[in-house]
Design an enzyme around this catalytic site. Structure first.
Site, short mmCIF file in Angstrom:
data_model
loop_
_atom_site.label_atom_id
_atom_site.label_comp_id
_atom_site.label_asym_id
_atom_site.label_seq_id
_atom_site.Cartn_x
_atom_site.Cartn_y
_atom_site.Cartn_z
NE ARG A 162 -7.71 -2.96 -0.30
CZ ARG A 162 -6.42 -3.24 -0.46
NH1 ARG A 162 -5.63 -3.36 0.59
NH2 ARG A 162 -5.90 -3.37 -1.67
CB ILE A 182 -7.39 -6.68 -4.10
CG1 ILE A 182 -8.41 -5.69 -3.52
CG2 ILE A 182 -6.16 -6.75 -3.22
CD1 ILE A 182 -8.92 -6.09 -2.11
CB SER A 183 -7.56 -1.79 -7.31
OG SER A 183 -7.92 -2.34 -8.55
CD GLN A 184 -1.96 2.53 -4.52
OE1 GLN A 184 -1.53 2.34 -5.67
NE2 GLN A 184 -1.58 3.55 -3.79
N PRO A 185 -6.04 0.70 -2.50
CG PRO A 185 -6.09 0.28 -0.20
CD PRO A 185 -5.26 0.05 -1.43
#
Ligand code: SAM
Length: 219
Positions: A40, A66-69
Site C-alpha cells: 500500500r 485513498i480509502s481506509q484499508p
C-alpha cells in the site's frame, strides 16, 4: 520517481494490518491475501510511507483520499470476486483498490473524474505489472461501450443508486455502493436478479468523499 522498495519493515507492518482486518471481521482469505501482496505504501509519496499501514484513509491530492484499508477489504469481500470477473470501479483515486481487485484475478475497468489522479494511478499500476483499463470522466454514467460487467464497485458516496450503473450489470451480477448524505453512507450490496429486478442488502455505515456527477452530487 516512484519508490518501489518493499523491505522487511513494510512487509511486517502490512502483515500486522492484515491481521487487524481479520479481527475486524474480514474473513475472506482471498481478500486478505491479495491485500497482503499489494504494497500500500507504493500509493503514498515517500514522505508519508510511515502512514501506509495505518487503518486510515489518507489524502492523495485533488481533495481526495485513498480509502481506509478496512473499507477496501469490506467492499472487496462483499463483491465475492472470482478470477476472470469483469469489474467496473467508479473512483480510481490512487489505484489501490484496483490493484487489490486485479491481484484477485479481475479484469479491471476504472473511471476517475480527476485526470491527474487517473494518470498517476495508470503509471503506477503499469509499473506494478497490472494492465487496468482506465478512463477519465463521470463514472455515474458507467461505461456503456464496455458493459455489461460481472461486478461494479463505487468508491465514493452516492446520494442515490445510479440506475445507469444497475443497467450495466450482468444478470447475476453484484454492485457494492455507499449511499447516503454528505456525512455518512450505508453500504449496499445490489444483486441483479433479472433484467429488471434487483435485490438490495443493506450493510454497515461508512464515510466516503462524494460521488460527483450527473447521477451523483452536483459540484
Ligand atoms: N478507489 C480509490 C483508491 O483505492 O484510492 C478510492 C478513491 S476516493 C475514496 C473516491 C474517488 O472517486 C476520488 O478519487 C474521486 O475523485 C472519485 N470520484 C468522485 N466522483 C466520481 C465520478 N462521478 N466519476 C469518477 N470518479 C469519481
Amino acid at each position: 520517481m516512484i519508490d518501489m522498495t518493499d523491505d522487511y519493515k513494510h512487509k511486517g507492518a502490512r502483515k500486522k494490518l492484515i491481521e487487524l482486518l481479520g479481527t475486524k471481521g474480514i474473513t475472506d482469505a482471498r481478500v486478505l491475501s491479495a491485500m497482503l501482496a499489494i504494497p500500500r505504501h507504493y500509493f503514498f509519496s515517500s514522505t508519508f510511507h510511515s502512514h501506509a499501514y495505518e487503518d486510515k484513509a489518507f489524502p492523495i491530492g485533488e481533495g481526495q483520499t485513498i480509502s481506509q484499508p478496512y473499507t477496501v477489504a469490506y467492499q472487496t469481500q462483499v463483491l465475492h470476486v472470482v478470477k476472470g470477473d469483469k469489474i467496473l470501479e467508479i473512483g480510481t483515486g490512487s489505484g489501490y483498490q484496483a490493484a487489490v481487485l486485479m491481484q484477485m484475478g479481475a479484469k479491471l475497468y476504472s473511471i476517475e473524474r480527476h485526470e491527474a489522479l487517473s494518470k498517476k494511478a495508470s503509471l503506477l499500476l503499469q509499473k506494478m505489472g497490472f494492465a487496468p483499463i482506465l478512463k477519465c470522466g463521470d463514472g455515474t454514467k458507467g461505461w456503456m461501450e464496455k458493459a455489461p460487467f460481472d461486478k461494479i464497485i463505487v468508491t465514493a458516496g452516492a446520494p442515490v443508486v445510479p440506475e445507469t450503473l444497475v443497467s450495466q450489470l450482468k444478470v447475476g451480477g453484484v454492485m457494492v455502493i455507499p449511499v447516503g448524505d454528505d456525512k455518512r453512507q450505508k453500504m449496499l450490496s445490489i444483486i441483479k436478479t433479472g433484467e429488471n429486478t434487483t435485490e438490495t442488502i443493506e450493510l454497515d455505515y461508512f464515510a466516503f468523499v462524494p460521488l460527483i456527477g450527473e447521477k451523483g452530487w452536483k459540484k
